[in-house]
Design a protein around this motif. Sequence first.
Motif, mmCIF file in Angstrom:
data_model
loop_
_atom_site.group_PDB
_atom_site.id
_atom_site.type_symbol
_atom_site.label_atom_id
_atom_site.label_comp_id
_atom_site.label_asym_id
_atom_site.label_seq_id
_atom_site.Cartn_x
_atom_site.Cartn_y
_atom_site.Cartn_z
ATOM 1 N N HIS A 125 0.820 -1.212 0.000
ATOM 2 C CA HIS A 125 0.000 0.000 0.000
ATOM 3 C C HIS A 125 0.855 1.264 0.000
ATOM 4 C CE1 HIS A 125 -3.789 -2.220 1.681
ATOM 5 N NE2 HIS A 125 -3.509 -2.531 0.420
ATOM 6 N N GLU A 129 1.440 3.985 -3.194
ATOM 7 C CA GLU A 129 1.283 5.433 -2.995
ATOM 8 C C GLU A 129 2.447 6.195 -3.617
ATOM 9 O OE1 GLU A 129 0.248 8.531 0.664
ATOM 10 O OE2 GLU A 129 0.817 6.464 1.089
ATOM 11 N N VAL A 215 -4.667 -0.001 -4.205
ATOM 12 C CA VAL A 215 -4.572 -1.298 -3.548
ATOM 13 C C VAL A 215 -4.447 -2.396 -4.603
ATOM 14 C CG1 VAL A 215 -5.934 -0.520 -1.555
ATOM 15 C CG2 VAL A 215 -7.093 -1.647 -3.479
ATOM 16 N N ARG A 245 -7.951 1.493 1.933
ATOM 17 C CA ARG A 245 -6.852 0.537 2.082
ATOM 18 C C ARG A 245 -7.096 -0.466 3.204
ATOM 19 N NH1 ARG A 245 -1.712 4.010 3.023
ATOM 20 N NH2 ARG A 245 -3.152 4.833 4.593
ATOM 21 N N GLU A 248 -9.059 -3.585 2.425
ATOM 22 C CA GLU A 248 -8.332 -4.676 1.783
ATOM 23 C C GLU A 248 -7.595 -5.497 2.824
ATOM 24 O OE1 GLU A 248 -6.395 -5.384 -2.133
ATOM 25 O OE2 GLU A 248 -4.714 -4.326 -1.169
ATOM 26 N N ALA A 280 1.844 0.296 7.212
ATOM 27 C CA ALA A 280 1.007 1.194 6.405
ATOM 28 C C ALA A 280 0.783 2.542 7.073
ATOM 29 C CB ALA A 280 -0.337 0.528 6.123
#
Length: 343
Positions: A125, A129, A215, A245, A248, A280
Amino acid sequence: MLRRYPNVGEPLACEPITKGLLNHGYRVSTTRGSYFLKHHLDKKHLDDTSGERAAIVRQHRATQRLQSLGVPVVPPLTDTRGDTVTVIGERCYALHPWVDGLHRAGSELTLSQSRRLGALLGTVHTGLEQVMAPRDGPHPASPPARPVHRSPDAADTFALIDDLLAAARGQGGRDAPRDAFDELAVHRLVERRALLEQHSHRRPPTPDGPATGWVHGDFHPLNLLYRGADPVAIVDWDRLGVQPRAEEAVRAAAIFFVRPAGELDLAKVRAYARAYRRAAGAGAAELAAAAHRVWWERLNDFWILRWRYRLHDRRADPQFPAVSALAVWWTREYEAVSAAFTE
């Protein structure tokens, strides 16, 4: 196809890969090694070949950039023209290096490996980004490139349950007699309707703006290859997109760590979730809200029964006992599950 890749050698064999529901894959053996040939079939949201090709190219670019960050992915090979997608007769194909590895369910993972799995998804993730430039679609900091996701309405689910009950009870014109699966389907549908009537007031509100980002979109055991104790390849990026996110992360845990009886291994979920939050940069409140939304989603979801009774497709039938039991168990153990994702 291989004429476009002169460096891979002459073909010797092409064997279909049976695992997976949405795409066709083949192991191609040549005079220079083995390769994975993927025939992209999942055309959800796509109406033409050019649109499908552009979406696949975006997936390929994402994996190429993720690989440069050290994420275990397998980008496709480029042909003599520098392309990664080949269109033959309106069908899209891609050729990847073959990766030897095994799929592992959560039951095969230790606590340490469960932590590593959560950290890996968090790295995916944060990596996405970094690598998904605006030219590839909206930046993660921008609004989602899809309608705001509204949680299922129980009223719609009640209508679906009635329809599926009629099919499972043999009232929909089916010639085949009822079997053990149909009996279980009827039991679970009646049970789920009672649960929804009891918990309909807990439908999640439309989110004001959950933390969204790019994602993987389909992170589960069949899309992760292990060699020994270590993940060596995240595959199948067809569902790459902008979504909340943390949802997921919760959905993946509910697939990896579900036991055959429909319970989650909460010790592994806790280890996984802690590592994910750390990697994350996600807070406990974000995971709690995501867990609530995924719980409600599961309570209202009957995709396996829709495949069986509406599409006459039974490939997902073996998943039904655990998946249907999980929604019931999760409702009963709601507080414990929420704590596993947030503590």
